[in-house]
Design an enzyme around this catalytic site. Structure first.
Site, PDB file in Angstrom:
ATOM      1  N   ASP A  60     -10.085  21.282  15.457  1.00 12.87           N
ATOM      2  CA  ASP A  60     -10.518  20.357  16.747  1.00 12.87           C
ATOM      3  C   ASP A  60     -11.103  21.520  17.728  1.00 12.87           C
ATOM      4  O   ASP A  60     -10.110  21.953  18.407  1.00 12.87           O
ATOM      5  CB  ASP A  60      -9.592  19.567  17.428  1.00 12.87           C
ATOM      6  CG  ASP A  60      -9.336  18.290  16.368  1.00 12.87           C
ATOM      7  OD1 ASP A  60      -9.475  18.512  15.067  1.00 12.87           O
ATOM      8  OD2 ASP A  60      -8.966  17.254  16.803  1.00 12.87           O
ATOM      9  N   LYS A  80     -14.069  10.545  16.519  1.00 11.60           N
ATOM     10  CA  LYS A  80     -12.611  10.312  16.836  1.00 11.60           C
ATOM     11  C   LYS A  80     -12.667  10.289  18.479  1.00 11.60           C
ATOM     12  O   LYS A  80     -12.625  11.381  19.099  1.00 11.60           O
ATOM     13  CB  LYS A  80     -11.828  11.696  16.748  1.00 11.60           C
ATOM     14  CG  LYS A  80     -10.426  11.880  17.146  1.00 11.60           C
ATOM     15  CD  LYS A  80      -9.789  13.067  16.420  1.00 11.60           C
ATOM     16  CE  LYS A  80      -8.350  13.307  16.969  1.00 11.60           C
ATOM     17  NZ  LYS A  80      -7.702  14.477  16.396  1.00 11.60           N
ATOM     18  N   LYS A  89     -15.839  14.214  18.996  1.00 14.05           N
ATOM     19  CA  LYS A  89     -14.396  13.670  19.433  1.00 14.05           C
ATOM     20  C   LYS A  89     -14.491  13.686  20.860  1.00 14.05           C
ATOM     21  O   LYS A  89     -15.425  14.540  21.488  1.00 14.05           O
ATOM     22  CB  LYS A  89     -13.229  14.862  19.102  1.00 14.05           C
ATOM     23  CG  LYS A  89     -12.044  14.340  19.743  1.00 14.05           C
ATOM     24  CD  LYS A  89     -10.847  15.418  19.093  1.00 14.05           C
ATOM     25  CE  LYS A  89      -9.445  15.499  19.782  1.00 14.05           C
ATOM     26  NZ  LYS A  89      -8.530  16.299  19.206  1.00 14.05           N
TER      27      LYS A  89
END
Lengths: 476, 295
Positions: free
Chosen positions: B132, B231, B195
């Protein structure tokens, strides 16, 4: 649809309904003189809901007499006192909003989501707004002497039954007039519940009278010489007949009639929100909306993208049981309206437009029509000219702003229009050139009691809401 | 038309999400939706005080969300800082639970590129299945999107086979137009997932950002045919918010995204609320919060 469905979420509240309703005249429910009644049915199931009365000429006269009798005392009441009555009505309507929303949905077929989240909140808002004006009329018309007109006859349509009642009753009463309200034949329920609420709220008798019936009842009301004003919302054909009837009588008239609104989407529009606006513009309340955005004018350079997005979005609309909280599109109001929609859609196919429909599964019983849109529509097609009053969108393309304005104005109507662009100056420039009573920028079907609503050309005249709407109910 | 040229109207976005928030998911199908949400959770701990003990607790929780209910799915992944990747990988070795690691000087991203790339390389070497990363929001807001794009590409290379989630930190981008453009930028330059947030900036994920990122994602996938996941992280603390988010995904992207392969929740407290709601459906009563294990 999703792999995991949403379970049915039926609204559980049921309105307290009588098995039969009389006419509400002079503060009491009274049987019609000739005893005739009809059953009101649920358009989503064809099941009977309850029985309502059919007001004949004598009943109409009795209602007008009651309103005339109540007028001197009501109009002499200080504005603040009239305001208190309206505030009380508004509060009770709010308290019983859920029950009234269910009644509206049962009787008319609109999704509970809309009657609960849009109709009822707006009903209360209209009453609160006009209650506030009741003691401030002298300030609304500074330097003038606003006086009530007398008895107002309100003939309202079946698409927003209680809301249209509120649009007419609230300003009329706030200004000191009395009212005879005639709801549509297929949707009398909430007007009768409003009558019960008027009783419960101790509204002086005769100030609000509710007479149910068919077109003959409405005709008898509008031609009654005891009226000082007629306020009508409905079809252009009936509006023209009323205008003819009232010509030369000196009686006031406001007409809110049909529409064939253009929803103009420019290439620089916020596209995903424009898609929501297109969908809301035409499929809100099954397209039973006079200001519906029934013509989509889309800039040619983005037509493919917009049509692909529209097709995908329409597939996600949930069509079915109007009482299910997850339903987006409910039932068509009546078999007659369904037949009219079918006929116009057939004409679209016959005249060469390309038909697209949602592949949703329609219930077996009741009046249903799948969300529909036509491409390859020419301005000469009936579906581009006539008001369908159903979930049917006519899509056309344009190349330049001038062409968009020309196409948008190429209609007999002039009620509303929409402009979608990310450029504020462009939205304002286009809006000024559109011949429509209401123009929405980057939104659609937004209604508010403070904002005047009404049409131009064959969409009628007069305004409802705001100070302009108030003006229609006073003598200066 | 270029997808980047499409603007977003904030009022329209808010209206759409408030309408979707009124969708009702009732008993009969609620259990399936809650289990789906649980299977999408990236169980997360990202604190300065994280320790081996804390990460071990998190991994145990990931494997057995509620020991009292063996029918439950595992969560999708655990998400930790790079120093804990090796431990998490070892503890989760024989399971389908993946190990995700924030890297690239999370959460600010304010470190030399070489440092950030080295961090990614180290996390991947320790066994991270997913990385991430954060984008350089300063560069993005200053209009230097080529810098942002090039960094995403270099991180993607450093990831190797590991999946790359690109954190936009939407709370710092502020406008929906920025959120949409950043989403497209990330996808065009190698993101496997986009995300919303680090969870360290408020607001984190909001329904509006989920909708706008979902719309950008849908447009991108339609244009390119390359599937990308999403996400939301931070801000989704309870089952109700999670189901509302899944409704947005369902009606914007469609059911292809209703799987942990393509949709995740970055959250720490969400899991236990999901467990509590699932248990409530089973038993008819809410249990004590202490009936569910801490992580």
């Amino acid at each position: 649809m999703s792999a995991i469905p949403y379970a049915p979420a039926p609204e559980s509240v049921r309105p307290r309904l009588r098995t039969s309703y009389d006419l509400f005249i002079d503060g009491a429910f009274v049987a019609p003189r000739d005893g005739s009644r009809h059953v009101t049915i649920n358009p989503a199931t064809h099941e009977p809901i309850t029985e309502v009365s059919h007001a004949g000429v004598a009943d109409v006269q009795a209602a007008v007499d009651a309103a005339s009798g109540a007028f001197p005392a009501w109009s002499a009441l200080p504005g603040a006192e009239r305001g208190k009555h309206l505030f009380r009505l508004a509060r009770i309507l709010q308290e019983r909003a859920r029950e009234l929303a269910v009644a509206e949905t049962l009787d008319g077929g609109k999704p509970i989501r809309e009657s609960r989240d849009i109709d009822l909140p707006l009903v209360a808002a209209h009453l609160f707004y006009h209650a506030g004006w009741a003691d401030k009329l002298a300030y609304a018309f500074a330097g003038r002497n606003p006086r009530p007109l007398g008895v107002c006859g309100a003939v309202i349509p079946w698409n927003f039954p209680l809301l249209m009642a509120a649009w007419k009753v609230a300003p009329a009463l706030a200004c000191g007039n009395t009212v005879v309200l005639k709801p549509a034949e297929t949707t009398p329920l909430t007007a009768l519940l409003l009558a019960e609420i008027a009783q419960e709220a101790d509204l002086p008798r005769g100030v609000l009278n509710v007479i149910t019936g068919g077109p003959e009842t409405g005709a008898a009301l509008v031609r009654n010489p005891g009226l000082a004003k007629v306020a009508f919302t409905g079809s252009t054909a009936v509006g023209k007949a009323i205008a003819t009837e009232l010509a030369g009588t000196g009686r006031r008239l406001t007409l809110e009639l049909g529409g064939k609104a253009a929803n103009i989407v420019f290439a620089d529009a916020p596209l995903d929100q424009a898609i929501e606006g297109i969908v809301n513009g035409i499929y809100f309340n099954q397209g039973h909306v006079c200001c519906a955005g029934s013509r989509l004018l889309v800039e040619e350079s983005i037509a493919d993208v917009v049509l692909a997005k529209l097709a995908r979005r329409v597939r996600t609309l949930r069509v079915g049981d109007p009482l299910d909280k997850n339903t987006d599109v409910g039932a068509i109001n009546s078999p007659a309206q369904l037949a009219r929609i079918r006929a116009l859609v057939a004409s679209g196919v016959e005249e060469g437009a390309t038909l697209h429909q949602s592949d949703c599964v329609l219930p077996d019983r009741g009046n249903w029509f799948a969300p529909t849109w036509f491409t390859d529509v020419a301005p000469a097609h009936r579906i581009a000219r006539e008001e369908v009053f159903g979930p049917v969108l006519a899509v056309m393309t344009f190349r330049t702003p001038d062409e968009a304005v020309e196409l948008a104005n190429n209609t007999r109507y002039g009620l509303s229009a929409g402009v979608w662009t990310d450029k504020g100056a462009k939205a304002l420039r286009i809006a000024r050139r559109l011949r429509a009573g209401v123009v929405w920028a980057n939104t659609f079907n937004q209604l508010d009691p403070t904002s005047p609503f009404g049409g131009m050309r064959e969409s009628g005249f007069g305004r409802e809401g705001g100070m302009a709407g108030l003006r229609e109910y006073v003598e200066l | 038309m270029r997808l980047e040229d499409v603007t977003v109207d904030a009022v329209g976005v808010e209206a759409r999400v408030s309408s979707l928030a009124r969708r009702s998911i009732k008993a009969e199908t609620k259990d399936a939706w809650l289990r789906l949400a649980l299977s999408m959770v990236d169980l997360t701990t990202l604190e300065g005080k994280d320790s081996d003990g804390k990460v071990a607790r998190l991994c145990a929780k990931a494997l057995h969300p509620d020991p009292a209910d063996p029918t439950l799915p595992t969560v999708a992944a655990v998400c930790v800082y790079p120093p804990f990747v090796a431990l998490a990988k070892r503890l989760l070795a024989r399971s389908a639970v993946r190990v995700a690691s924030v890297a690239t000087a999370f959460p600010s991203g304010q470190a030399p590129l070489a440092t950030r790339l080295a961090e990614v390389t180290a996390a991947v070497a320790d066994g991270a299945d997913e990385i991430d990363m954060v984008i350089d929001r300063g560069a993005f807001l200053a209009g230097r999107s080529t810098k942002v794009a090039s960094e995403i590409e270099q991180v993607k290379v450093a990831c190797g086979a590991a999946h790359l989630k690109v954190i936009l930190e939407t709370g710092e981008l502020e406008t929906y137009d920025n959120v949409r453009r950043a989403s497209l930028l990330a996808m065009r330059h190698g993101a496997d997932f986009i995300k919303t947030s680090t969870g360290k900036v408020s607001p984190a994920s909001t329904p509006g950002t989920v909708l706008v990122m979902g719309e950008a994602l849908r447009d991108y996938v339609e244009e390119t045919g390359r599937m990308v996941g999403m996400k939301p992280a931070g801000g989704i603390r309870d089952a109700k918010a999670a189901l509302a988010t899944l409704v947005i995904v369902n009606e914007t992207l469609g059911d292809a995204w209703l799987t942990p392969t393509w949709f995740r929740f970055g959250a720490s407290s969400l899991a236990n609320d999901l467990l509590m709601q699932i248990a409530k459906l089973r038993t008819g009563a809410y249990g004590s919060p202490d009936a569910f294990s801490a992580s």
